[in-house]
Design a protein around this motif. Structure first.
Motif, mmCIF file in Angstrom:
data_model
loop_
_atom_site.group_PDB
_atom_site.id
_atom_site.type_symbol
_atom_site.label_atom_id
_atom_site.label_comp_id
_atom_site.label_asym_id
_atom_site.label_seq_id
_atom_site.Cartn_x
_atom_site.Cartn_y
_atom_site.Cartn_z
ATOM 1 N N ILE A 97 71.129 27.749 39.472
ATOM 2 C CA ILE A 97 69.785 27.185 39.653
ATOM 3 C C ILE A 97 69.872 25.678 39.391
ATOM 4 O O ILE A 97 70.456 25.251 38.391
ATOM 5 N N PRO A 98 69.335 24.849 40.296
ATOM 6 C CA PRO A 98 69.406 23.406 40.044
ATOM 7 C C PRO A 98 68.436 22.993 38.928
ATOM 8 O O PRO A 98 67.444 23.687 38.689
ATOM 9 N N ASP A 99 68.709 21.884 38.265
ATOM 10 C CA ASP A 99 67.794 21.410 37.212
ATOM 11 C C ASP A 99 66.379 21.246 37.766
ATOM 12 O O ASP A 99 65.394 21.540 37.092
ATOM 13 N N SER A 100 66.299 20.790 39.020
ATOM 14 C CA SER A 100 64.974 20.580 39.622
ATOM 15 C C SER A 100 64.265 21.904 39.897
ATOM 16 O O SER A 100 63.083 21.920 40.233
ATOM 17 N N GLY A 101 64.971 23.007 39.770
ATOM 18 C CA GLY A 101 64.372 24.317 39.990
ATOM 19 C C GLY A 101 63.829 24.943 38.716
ATOM 20 O O GLY A 101 63.404 26.091 38.721
ATOM 21 N N VAL A 102 63.836 24.186 37.631
ATOM 22 C CA VAL A 102 63.305 24.716 36.366
ATOM 23 C C VAL A 102 62.106 23.870 35.948
ATOM 24 O O VAL A 102 62.223 22.661 35.774
ATOM 25 N N LEU A 103 60.956 24.526 35.830
ATOM 26 C CA LEU A 103 59.721 23.835 35.434
ATOM 27 C C LEU A 103 59.484 24.084 33.951
ATOM 28 O O LEU A 103 59.043 25.159 33.565
ATOM 29 N N ALA A 104 59.764 23.080 33.149
ATOM 30 C CA ALA A 104 59.621 23.258 31.692
ATOM 31 C C ALA A 104 58.453 22.418 31.182
ATOM 32 O O ALA A 104 58.002 21.487 31.847
ATOM 33 N N ILE A 105 58.002 22.723 30.001
ATOM 34 C CA ILE A 105 56.961 21.918 29.356
ATOM 35 C C ILE A 105 57.587 20.618 28.837
ATOM 36 O O ILE A 105 58.810 20.481 28.776
ATOM 37 N N ASP A 106 56.724 19.686 28.447
ATOM 38 C CA ASP A 106 57.185 18.476 27.763
ATOM 39 C C ASP A 106 56.811 18.620 26.286
ATOM 40 O O ASP A 106 55.650 18.430 25.905
ATOM 41 N N PRO A 107 57.793 18.979 25.444
ATOM 42 C CA PRO A 107 57.455 19.293 24.053
ATOM 43 C C PRO A 107 57.122 18.065 23.197
ATOM 44 O O PRO A 107 56.757 18.206 22.042
ATOM 45 N N SER A 108 57.210 16.852 23.790
ATOM 46 C CA SER A 108 56.866 15.661 23.005
ATOM 47 C C SER A 108 55.354 15.433 22.990
ATOM 48 O O SER A 108 54.855 14.587 22.238
ATOM 49 N N LEU A 109 54.611 16.160 23.814
ATOM 50 C CA LEU A 109 53.167 15.929 23.939
ATOM 51 C C LEU A 109 52.382 16.752 22.913
ATOM 52 O O LEU A 109 52.916 17.700 22.333
ATOM 53 N N SER A 110 51.102 16.385 22.757
ATOM 54 C CA SER A 110 50.223 17.237 21.948
ATOM 55 C C SER A 110 50.018 18.542 22.721
ATOM 56 O O SER A 110 50.247 18.597 23.943
ATOM 57 N N VAL A 111 49.536 19.558 22.049
ATOM 58 C CA VAL A 111 49.421 20.858 22.721
ATOM 59 C C VAL A 111 48.437 20.802 23.898
ATOM 60 O O VAL A 111 48.667 21.412 24.952
ATOM 61 N N GLN A 112 47.365 20.011 23.728
ATOM 62 C CA GLN A 112 46.395 19.850 24.835
ATOM 63 C C GLN A 112 47.054 19.190 26.033
ATOM 64 O O GLN A 112 46.968 19.659 27.164
ATOM 65 N N GLU A 113 47.707 18.051 25.747
ATOM 66 C CA GLU A 113 48.348 17.277 26.829
ATOM 67 C C GLU A 113 49.476 18.091 27.470
ATOM 68 O O GLU A 113 49.707 18.005 28.665
ATOM 69 N N CYS A 114 50.162 18.844 26.644
ATOM 70 C CA CYS A 114 51.287 19.635 27.138
ATOM 71 C C CYS A 114 50.802 20.673 28.153
ATOM 72 O O CYS A 114 51.424 20.871 29.209
ATOM 73 N N ALA A 115 49.687 21.315 27.844
ATOM 74 C CA ALA A 115 49.143 22.313 28.778
ATOM 75 C C ALA A 115 48.701 21.641 30.073
ATOM 76 O O ALA A 115 48.961 22.158 31.172
ATOM 77 N N GLU A 116 48.052 20.469 29.946
ATOM 78 C CA GLU A 116 47.604 19.760 31.165
ATOM 79 C C GLU A 116 48.805 19.320 32.000
ATOM 80 O O GLU A 116 48.810 19.431 33.228
ATOM 81 N N ASP A 117 49.820 18.800 31.313
ATOM 82 C CA ASP A 117 51.026 18.330 31.996
ATOM 83 C C ASP A 117 51.731 19.501 32.706
ATOM 84 O O ASP A 117 52.157 19.375 33.866
ATOM 85 N N TYR A 118 51.827 20.618 32.041
ATOM 86 C CA TYR A 118 52.505 21.787 32.639
ATOM 87 C C TYR A 118 51.685 22.331 33.820
ATOM 88 O O TYR A 118 52.241 22.684 34.863
ATOM 89 N N ALA A 119 50.370 22.331 33.676
ATOM 90 C CA ALA A 119 49.517 22.777 34.790
ATOM 91 C C ALA A 119 49.699 21.844 35.987
ATOM 92 O O ALA A 119 49.775 22.297 37.139
ATOM 93 N N ARG A 120 49.789 20.538 35.713
ATOM 94 C CA ARG A 120 49.972 19.577 36.811
ATOM 95 C C ARG A 120 51.318 19.817 37.501
ATOM 96 O O ARG A 120 51.404 19.844 38.722
#
Ligand SMILES: O=C(O)[C@H](O)[C@@H](O)[C@H](O)[C@H](O)COP(=O)(O)O
Length: 253
Positions: A97-120
């Motif tokens: 699987i290529p790195d670009s094929g993995v959609l991960a969260i950004d754990p440096s964000l606050s939990v609110q921002e992290c959810a918005e970022d992952y949804a985006r």
């Protein structure tokens, strides 16, 4: 929903290869239909099962896979609690699987921002759809009936707008997580629960056969158009009275 299938294997060791075949068959179908296979992963025992069984499949080609996470714990990737970190070390390193094929969260964000970022990120990965439609979601269930990070009696069970939500008060640690919500989970083309071990028997009976009180989160996973599988082992099935399938170890689902 095109009918729920409850499939019982003698043990988790026999369930694992059948799960891998199921993943591969839905991947083949998705690649033929739309040139990509989108797979939602969960933590728990699925990590080791998939990491053992998927790389063992002959000719598995993951170059057109998109792997996301049904839920994720808001911890750094090198923390032993990070679901992404576990899959990276145990599975992604063994398949193409290529790195670009993995959609991960950004754990440096606050939990609110992290959810918005992952949804985006999810919406960008599914540009043609208002709500991303995954080809396959793999889910576990906790002994309390939770799935994803959707816990019994939690307000997130009633979420109707967001596709991914933050949770800051998870009853199971770590407390901060992001999770897919029911509106997205229930749009998937196929949802597969994997649940094994005798400790799951009472909650499985409640989830699959009903009981008093509001439906537990896992019982609320009812894909509106898609398939629903429960792959379980005999110890987990011990209290069930409903009709189940017992296909043996060479099962092709
Ligand atoms: O985020 C978590 O805390 C876990 O991932 C959890 O949700 C797990 O998936 C279930 O408890 C099922 O666990 P098993 O697969 O071990 O039964």
């Amino acid at each position: 929903m095109s009918g729920r299938r409850v499939v019982v294997f003698p043990s988790a060791a026999e369930l694992g290869p059948a799960l891998a075949h199921l993943v591969a068959s839905r991947a083949d179908k998705a690649l033929l239909d739309h040139g990509r296979f989108s797979l939602g992963l969960s933590g728990g025992s699925l990590v080791s099962m998939l990491s053992k069984e998927l790389p063992a499949l002959p000719d598995l080609d993951c170059s057109h896979w998109l792997a996301g996470f049904c839920d994720e714990r808001l911890v750094p990737f090198d923390d032993g609690e990070s679901t992404y970190g576990l899959y990276k070390n145990q599975l992604f390193s063994k398949i193409n699987i290529p790195d670009s094929g993995v959609l991960a969260i950004d754990p440096s964000l606050s939990v609110q921002e992290c959810a918005e970022d992952y949804a985006r990120k999810l919406k960008e990965a599914f540009p043609k759809e208002d709500i991303p439609v995954f080809d396959l979601l793999l889910l576990g269930m906790g002994p309390d009936g939770h799935t994803c990070s959707l816990f019994p009696d939690h307000p997130l069970l009633e979420e109707t707008q967001k596709i991914v939500a933050p949770i800051g008060d998870s009853p199971k640690p770590p407390p901060q997580r992001v999770t897919m919500t029911f509106p997205m989970v229930n749009l998937a083309r196929c949802v597969v629960f994997v649940s094994t071990g005798g400790s799951k028997a009472p909650v499985l009976k409640q989830v699959l056969e009903g009981g008093e009180g509001p439906a537990l989160p896992a019982a609320r996973v009812v894909p509106s158009q898609g398939e629903l599988f429960w792959l379980i082992d005999e110890p987990a099935a011990a209290s069930l009275t409903l009709q189940v399938e017992r296909p043996g170890s060479a099962a092709k689902l």
